[in-house]
Design a protein around this motif. Structure first.
Motif, PDB file in Angstrom:
ATOM      1  N   LYS A 198       0.832  -1.217   0.000  1.00 27.43           N
ATOM      2  CA  LYS A 198       0.000   0.000   0.000  1.00 27.43           C
ATOM      3  C   LYS A 198       0.860   1.257   0.000  1.00 27.43           C
ATOM      4  O   LYS A 198       0.593   2.209  -0.737  1.00 27.43           O
ATOM      5  CB  LYS A 198      -0.936   0.016   1.216  1.00 27.43           C
ATOM      6  N   VAL A 199       1.890   1.237   0.841  1.00 27.50           N
ATOM      7  CA  VAL A 199       2.786   2.403   0.895  1.00 27.50           C
ATOM      8  C   VAL A 199       3.446   2.614  -0.472  1.00 27.50           C
ATOM      9  O   VAL A 199       3.617   3.745  -0.929  1.00 27.50           O
ATOM     10  CB  VAL A 199       3.865   2.225   1.994  1.00 27.50           C
ATOM     11  N   LYS A 212       2.334   2.449  -3.278  1.00 30.14           N
ATOM     12  CA  LYS A 212       1.511   3.212  -4.229  1.00 30.14           C
ATOM     13  C   LYS A 212       2.067   4.612  -4.428  1.00 30.14           C
ATOM     14  O   LYS A 212       1.940   5.195  -5.502  1.00 30.14           O
ATOM     15  CB  LYS A 212       0.058   3.290  -3.745  1.00 30.14           C
ATOM     16  N   LYS A 213       2.705   5.140  -3.387  1.00 30.77           N
ATOM     17  CA  LYS A 213       3.313   6.476  -3.475  1.00 30.77           C
ATOM     18  C   LYS A 213       4.549   6.484  -4.366  1.00 30.77           C
ATOM     19  O   LYS A 213       5.002   7.543  -4.793  1.00 30.77           O
ATOM     20  CB  LYS A 213       3.713   6.969  -2.078  1.00 30.77           C
ATOM     21  N   CYS A 214       5.119   5.341  -4.581  1.00 28.73           N
ATOM     22  CA  CYS A 214       6.364   5.227  -5.348  1.00 28.73           C
ATOM     23  C   CYS A 214       6.093   4.851  -6.797  1.00 28.73           C
ATOM     24  O   CYS A 214       6.912   5.096  -7.684  1.00 28.73           O
ATOM     25  CB  CYS A 214       7.266   4.155  -4.728  1.00 28.73           C
ATOM     26  N   LYS A 215       4.925   4.244  -7.008  1.00 31.46           N
ATOM     27  CA  LYS A 215       4.586   3.647  -8.306  1.00 31.46           C
ATOM     28  C   LYS A 215       4.509   4.627  -9.463  1.00 31.46           C
ATOM     29  O   LYS A 215       4.584   4.217 -10.620  1.00 31.46           O
ATOM     30  CB  LYS A 215       3.222   2.963  -8.200  1.00 31.46           C
ATOM     31  N   PHE A 266      10.406  13.553  -4.421  1.00 29.27           N
ATOM     32  CA  PHE A 266       9.454  12.902  -3.519  1.00 29.27           C
ATOM     33  C   PHE A 266       9.675  13.503  -2.141  1.00 29.27           C
ATOM     34  O   PHE A 266      10.814  13.613  -1.691  1.00 29.27           O
ATOM     35  CB  PHE A 266       9.704  11.390  -3.521  1.00 29.27           C
ATOM     36  N   LEU A 319       8.690   9.835   3.351  1.00 29.10           N
ATOM     37  CA  LEU A 319       7.742   9.103   4.199  1.00 29.10           C
ATOM     38  C   LEU A 319       7.969   9.554   5.631  1.00 29.10           C
ATOM     39  O   LEU A 319       9.085   9.485   6.137  1.00 29.10           O
ATOM     40  CB  LEU A 319       7.984   7.595   4.075  1.00 29.10           C
ATOM     41  N   ASP A 346       5.793   3.171   8.066  1.00 31.50           N
ATOM     42  CA  ASP A 346       5.639   3.121   6.608  1.00 31.50           C
ATOM     43  C   ASP A 346       6.959   2.758   5.943  1.00 31.50           C
ATOM     44  O   ASP A 346       6.991   2.034   4.942  1.00 31.50           O
ATOM     45  CB  ASP A 346       5.146   4.476   6.064  1.00 31.50           C
TER      46      ASP A 346
END
Ligand code: HEM
Length: 107
Positions: free
Chosen positions: A10-11, A13-16, A86, A89, A94
């Motif tokens: 899930k985390v 997703k921020k990297c994708k 970015f 985090l 996370d």
């Protein structure tokens, strides 16, 4: 810990938006991240790194859990001039989770 890996997915997703993992992964805005934990920095074939990342690689930076945690907390503070845009985090949990997820993708 499969729960931590699931949380890490899930985390991630921020990297994708910029990074891929898995068998068919390709370099995008960011390099492929298969096998990155414990690996030398700045070493993915065919990816054009920033100058500071190349310099860190030449200095022998290895992406240990601790180095990755520091980088992912505040990328631009950790490495001035990195082209990883970015914000970072904020939660240690996370970071632990995303590292567990990344470890599930070997080279
Ligand atoms: C580099 C992880 C988010 C773009 C890297 C590296 C790691 C990483 C480990 C170093 C790779 C290497 O040495 O080969 C992550 C994780 C993210 C994330 C876990 C999410 C929590 C992002 C996002 C973007 C991005 C959202 C694009 C907006 C890049 C770029 C580089 C990079 C361009 C190369 C940096 C340079 O050459 O200075 N990332 N990243 N990353 N990432 Fe990310």
């Amino acid at each position: 810990d499969p729960e931590l890996v699931a949380k890490g997915e899930k985390v991630f997703k921020k990297c994708k938006a910029c990074h891929q993992v898995g068998e068919d992964a390709k370099n995008k805005t960011g390099p492929i991240l298969n096998g990155i934990v414990g690996h030398a920095a700045g070493a993915v074939d065919g990816f054009k790194y920033s100058k500071p990342m190349k310099a860190a690689a030449e200095d022998g930076l290895v992406w240990s859990d601790a180095e990755l945690a520091a980088f992912l907390t505040k990328p631009k503070k950790y490495m001035k001039g990195t082209k990883m845009s970015f914000s970072g985090l904020k939660k240690e949990k996370d970071i632990d989770a995303v590292l567990a997820y990344l470890k599930s993708y070997a080279d």
